[in-house]
Enzyme design. Structure first.
Site, PDB file in Angstrom:
ATOM      1  N   GLN A 100       5.253   4.124  -3.452  1.00  0.00           N
ATOM      2  CA  GLN A 100       3.991   3.799  -2.763  1.00  0.00           C
ATOM      3  C   GLN A 100       4.323   3.202  -1.389  1.00  0.00           C
ATOM      4  O   GLN A 100       3.436   3.029  -0.568  1.00  0.00           O
ATOM      5  CB  GLN A 100       3.193   2.763  -3.556  1.00  0.00           C
ATOM      6  CG  GLN A 100       2.811   3.204  -4.951  1.00  0.00           C
ATOM      7  CD  GLN A 100       2.187   2.059  -5.712  1.00  0.00           C
ATOM      8  OE1 GLN A 100       0.981   1.803  -5.643  1.00  0.00           O
ATOM      9  NE2 GLN A 100       3.005   1.329  -6.453  1.00  0.00           N
ATOM     10  N   HIS A 118       2.093   7.413  -0.283  1.00  0.00           N
ATOM     11  CA  HIS A 118       1.204   6.831   0.736  1.00  0.00           C
ATOM     12  C   HIS A 118       1.686   7.075   2.148  1.00  0.00           C
ATOM     13  O   HIS A 118       1.294   6.359   3.069  1.00  0.00           O
ATOM     14  CB  HIS A 118       1.042   5.321   0.489  1.00  0.00           C
ATOM     15  CG  HIS A 118       0.364   5.019  -0.819  1.00  0.00           C
ATOM     16  ND1 HIS A 118       0.418   3.780  -1.414  1.00  0.00           N
ATOM     17  CD2 HIS A 118      -0.357   5.796  -1.665  1.00  0.00           C
ATOM     18  CE1 HIS A 118      -0.252   3.814  -2.563  1.00  0.00           C
ATOM     19  NE2 HIS A 118      -0.733   5.031  -2.741  1.00  0.00           N
ATOM     20  N   SER A 189       2.089  -4.062  -8.276  1.00  0.00           N
ATOM     21  CA  SER A 189       1.049  -4.827  -8.984  1.00  0.00           C
ATOM     22  C   SER A 189       0.173  -3.890  -9.810  1.00  0.00           C
ATOM     23  O   SER A 189      -0.704  -4.328 -10.546  1.00  0.00           O
ATOM     24  CB  SER A 189       0.179  -5.558  -7.966  1.00  0.00           C
ATOM     25  OG  SER A 189      -0.393  -4.607  -7.065  1.00  0.00           O
TER      26      SER A 189
HETATM   27  C1  BV8 Z   1      -7.695   7.902  -3.410  1.00  0.00           C
HETATM   28  C2  BV8 Z   1      -1.839   2.000   3.209  1.00  0.00           C
HETATM   29  C3  BV8 Z   1      -8.961   9.834  -3.883  1.00  0.00           C
HETATM   30  C4  BV8 Z   1      -0.532   2.312   3.701  1.00  0.00           C
HETATM   31  C5  BV8 Z   1      -2.375   1.633   0.929  1.00  0.00           C
HETATM   32  C6  BV8 Z   1     -13.669   3.649  -4.240  1.00  0.00           C
HETATM   33  C7  BV8 Z   1     -13.666   4.676  -3.292  1.00  0.00           C
HETATM   34  C8  BV8 Z   1     -12.528   5.418  -3.007  1.00  0.00           C
HETATM   35  C9  BV8 Z   1     -11.364   5.164  -3.673  1.00  0.00           C
HETATM   36  C10 BV8 Z   1     -11.384   4.138  -4.595  1.00  0.00           C
HETATM   37  C11 BV8 Z   1     -12.494   3.386  -4.908  1.00  0.00           C
HETATM   38  N1  BV8 Z   1     -12.177   2.461  -5.860  1.00  0.00           N
HETATM   39  C12 BV8 Z   1     -10.877   2.598  -6.165  1.00  0.00           C
HETATM   40  C13 BV8 Z   1     -10.403   3.618  -5.422  1.00  0.00           C
HETATM   41  C14 BV8 Z   1      -9.091   4.126  -5.414  1.00  0.00           C
HETATM   42  C15 BV8 Z   1      -8.311   3.350  -4.353  1.00  0.00           C
HETATM   43  C16 BV8 Z   1      -7.761   2.125  -5.046  1.00  0.00           C
HETATM   44  O1  BV8 Z   1      -6.938   2.261  -5.907  1.00  0.00           O
HETATM   45  N2  BV8 Z   1      -8.245   0.923  -4.666  1.00  0.00           N
HETATM   46  C17 BV8 Z   1      -7.753  -0.270  -5.334  1.00  0.00           C
HETATM   47  C18 BV8 Z   1      -7.589  -1.404  -4.338  1.00  0.00           C
HETATM   48  C19 BV8 Z   1      -8.675  -0.604  -6.484  1.00  0.00           C
HETATM   49  N3  BV8 Z   1      -7.265   4.259  -3.974  1.00  0.00           N
HETATM   50  C20 BV8 Z   1      -7.395   5.019  -2.879  1.00  0.00           C
HETATM   51  O2  BV8 Z   1      -8.295   4.919  -2.075  1.00  0.00           O
HETATM   52  C21 BV8 Z   1      -6.314   6.075  -2.730  1.00  0.00           C
HETATM   53  N4  BV8 Z   1      -6.914   7.346  -2.487  1.00  0.00           N
HETATM   54  O3  BV8 Z   1      -8.019   7.397  -4.457  1.00  0.00           O
HETATM   55  O4  BV8 Z   1      -8.105   9.163  -3.009  1.00  0.00           O
HETATM   56  C22 BV8 Z   1     -10.348   9.498  -3.462  1.00  0.00           C
HETATM   57  C23 BV8 Z   1     -10.701   9.663  -2.132  1.00  0.00           C
HETATM   58  C24 BV8 Z   1     -12.019   9.387  -1.785  1.00  0.00           C
HETATM   59  C25 BV8 Z   1     -12.931   8.957  -2.745  1.00  0.00           C
HETATM   60  C26 BV8 Z   1     -12.525   8.764  -4.074  1.00  0.00           C
HETATM   61  C27 BV8 Z   1     -11.234   9.042  -4.434  1.00  0.00           C
HETATM   62  C28 BV8 Z   1      -5.410   5.722  -1.548  1.00  0.00           C
HETATM   63  C29 BV8 Z   1      -4.518   4.572  -1.939  1.00  0.00           C
HETATM   64  C30 BV8 Z   1      -3.535   4.271  -0.806  1.00  0.00           C
HETATM   65  C31 BV8 Z   1      -4.034   3.094  -0.068  1.00  0.00           C
HETATM   66  N5  BV8 Z   1      -3.068   2.725   0.960  1.00  0.00           N
HETATM   67  N6  BV8 Z   1      -1.718   1.230   1.986  1.00  0.00           N
HETATM   68  C32 BV8 Z   1       0.057   1.028   4.219  1.00  0.00           C
HETATM   69  O5  BV8 Z   1      -0.380   0.561   5.272  1.00  0.00           O
HETATM   70  O6  BV8 Z   1       0.936   0.528   3.516  1.00  0.00           O
HETATM   71  S1  BV8 Z   1      -2.350   0.703  -0.488  1.00  0.00           S
HETATM   72  C33 BV8 Z   1      -1.193  -0.517  -0.467  1.00  0.00           C
HETATM   73  O7  BV8 Z   1      -1.138  -0.979  -1.837  1.00  0.00           O
HETATM   74  C34 BV8 Z   1       0.216  -0.068  -0.153  1.00  0.00           C
HETATM   75  O8  BV8 Z   1       0.326   1.292   0.176  1.00  0.00           O
HETATM   76  C35 BV8 Z   1       0.972  -0.346  -1.437  1.00  0.00           C
HETATM   77  O9  BV8 Z   1       1.920   0.623  -1.652  1.00  0.00           O
HETATM   78  C36 BV8 Z   1      -0.097  -0.268  -2.443  1.00  0.00           C
HETATM   79  C37 BV8 Z   1       0.204  -0.869  -3.788  1.00  0.00           C
HETATM   80  O10 BV8 Z   1       0.632  -2.219  -3.602  1.00  0.00           O
HETATM   81  P1  BV8 Z   1       2.038  -2.624  -4.279  1.00  0.00           P
HETATM   82  O11 BV8 Z   1       3.081  -1.723  -3.751  1.00  0.00           O
HETATM   83  O12 BV8 Z   1       1.881  -2.704  -5.741  1.00  0.00           O
HETATM   84  O13 BV8 Z   1       2.274  -4.052  -3.641  1.00  0.00           O
HETATM   85  P2  BV8 Z   1       1.645  -5.444  -4.095  1.00  0.00           P
HETATM   86  O14 BV8 Z   1       1.901  -6.426  -2.992  1.00  0.00           O
HETATM   87  O15 BV8 Z   1       0.258  -5.233  -4.595  1.00  0.00           O
HETATM   88  O16 BV8 Z   1       2.513  -5.878  -5.379  1.00  0.00           O
HETATM   89  C38 BV8 Z   1       3.887  -6.190  -5.214  1.00  0.00           C
HETATM   90  C39 BV8 Z   1       4.438  -6.437  -6.611  1.00  0.00           C
HETATM   91  O17 BV8 Z   1       5.838  -6.670  -6.501  1.00  0.00           O
HETATM   92  C40 BV8 Z   1       3.849  -7.659  -7.305  1.00  0.00           C
HETATM   93  O18 BV8 Z   1       3.540  -7.323  -8.652  1.00  0.00           O
HETATM   94  C41 BV8 Z   1       4.986  -8.687  -7.261  1.00  0.00           C
HETATM   95  O19 BV8 Z   1       5.000  -9.505  -8.423  1.00  0.00           O
HETATM   96  C42 BV8 Z   1       6.205  -7.791  -7.269  1.00  0.00           C
HETATM   97  N7  BV8 Z   1       7.410  -8.339  -6.644  1.00  0.00           N
HETATM   98  C43 BV8 Z   1       7.498  -9.133  -5.550  1.00  0.00           C
HETATM   99  N8  BV8 Z   1       8.810  -9.358  -5.267  1.00  0.00           N
HETATM  100  C44 BV8 Z   1       9.534  -8.656  -6.177  1.00  0.00           C
HETATM  101  C45 BV8 Z   1       8.653  -8.007  -7.062  1.00  0.00           C
HETATM  102  N9  BV8 Z   1       9.073  -7.229  -8.079  1.00  0.00           N
HETATM  103  C46 BV8 Z   1      10.411  -7.090  -8.237  1.00  0.00           C
HETATM  104  N10 BV8 Z   1      11.322  -7.674  -7.424  1.00  0.00           N
HETATM  105  C47 BV8 Z   1      10.919  -8.458  -6.390  1.00  0.00           C
HETATM  106  N11 BV8 Z   1      11.840  -9.039  -5.608  1.00  0.00           N
END
Ligand code: BV8
Ligand code: ZN
Length: 250
Positions: A100, A118, A189
């Protein structure tokens, strides 16, 4: 960190491994995560920056945010976790790395077969003619970069909320998750879909599923095993065990 007997047994027989990585994969390289204590979403609002409407409303602001992240990413290097995944790629018949992350660190670490769900922050895209450019410095000029071919607004080549993932990439990731013997979910996450549906797909198809994270996630109960630890510490242990079970000299 030792692997459970069950995980070692499964690894020894594994022909296909699928790995999903998130921002936690790059945390030890110094790249901020999104939702952690000092995550990006604490300082910036995703709805103001990571969607197309926000870009059209204020392309300059969005470009400043991506340039800030690009400059930060250009200063960091892959960590031991990225290196471990690159090593694992050659230890099984079929290894699929689904990320991602848009930070390019898996590629810099030497992984070859990468599915970027992504997009990639180092690439840019014309909003009119879809011409892609690999020039990460193109947006450092004043104002918002314009396409040399058609004059259209240029955007970062990343997938924003509400946007479809690159054609075919998610389908390939879903196939790999459905066919693997071992599925690892590392540093995510598990909130963003459709990426977060991959562990369920792997589980449904009978893969041995392992979550590697420093804390619990919404999906932790779904996994066969949870390894509570840092990606940069746990993944080298898994790679080493895989190497030994495959009888490959370290
Ligand atoms: C889609 C941009 C089909 C790039 C990102 C309503 C309308 C439309 C869509 C939706 C909707 N409701 C829900 C959705 C779907 C939506 C979605 O999922 N929303 C969420 C918030 C509920 N998804 C989308 O829109 C996707 N497209 O569905 O298309 C569609 C289209 C139209 C209409 C309907 C459907 C597109 C998703 C992509 C979004 N772009 N970013 C950028 O600038 O980066 S998302 C962003 O979050 C990043 O890309 C990232 O990759 C992604 C996920 O986050 P994580 O990687 O998990 O990072 P996070 O910080 O959250 O967690 C880190 C974890 O690591 C933690 O658990 C932590 O404990 C752990 N950690 C920390 N340190 C360590 C560790 N683990 C191990 N070792 C360590 N050292
Ligand atoms: Zn153009």
């Amino acid at each position: 960190m030792n692997l459970s007997d069950e995980f070692q047994r499964v690894l020894g027989r594994a022909k296909a491994i699928c790995v999903l990585t998130g921002a936690g994969m790059s945390a030890e390289s110094g790249v901020p995560t999104f939702r952690g204590a000092d995550g990006l979403w604490k300082k910036f609002k995703p709805e103001e920056l990571a969607n197309f409407e926000a870009f059209i409303r204020n392309p300059q602001l969005v470009w400043e945010w991506y340039n800030y992240r690009r400059q930060l990413i250009e200063k960091v290097v892959p960590n031991a976790g990225h290196a471990a995944l690159a090593k694992m790629e050659d230890l099984v018949d079929r290894f699929t790395l689904v990320t991602q992350n848009v930070d390019n660190l898996h590629r810099v670490a030497g992984s070859k077969r990468i599915l970027e769900l992504h997009g990639n922050i180092m690439r840019s895209l014309c909003t009119e003619c879809a011409t892609k450019t690999d020039d990460p410095h193109l947006a450092t000029e004043k104002g918002v970069p314009r396409c040399k071919k058609c004059g259209g607004l240029i955007r970062p080549d990343v997938v924003w909320f509400g946007e479809m993932l690159p054609a075919g990439v998610f389908e390939e990731a879903e196939r790999a998750a459905g066919l693997c013997d071992v599925f690892l979910s590392v540093g995510t996450s598990a909130i963003v879909y459709p990426a977060a549906s991959l562990p369920q797909a792997a589980k449904r198809s009978g893969a041995y599923t392992v979550e590697i994270n420093i804390e619990a996630t919404e999906q932790s109960d779904l996994f066969d095993e949870v390894m509570r630890g840092k990606a940069g510490e746990v993944l080298p242990c898994i790679a080493e065990t895989l190497q030994m079970t495959k009888g490959v000299k370290p």
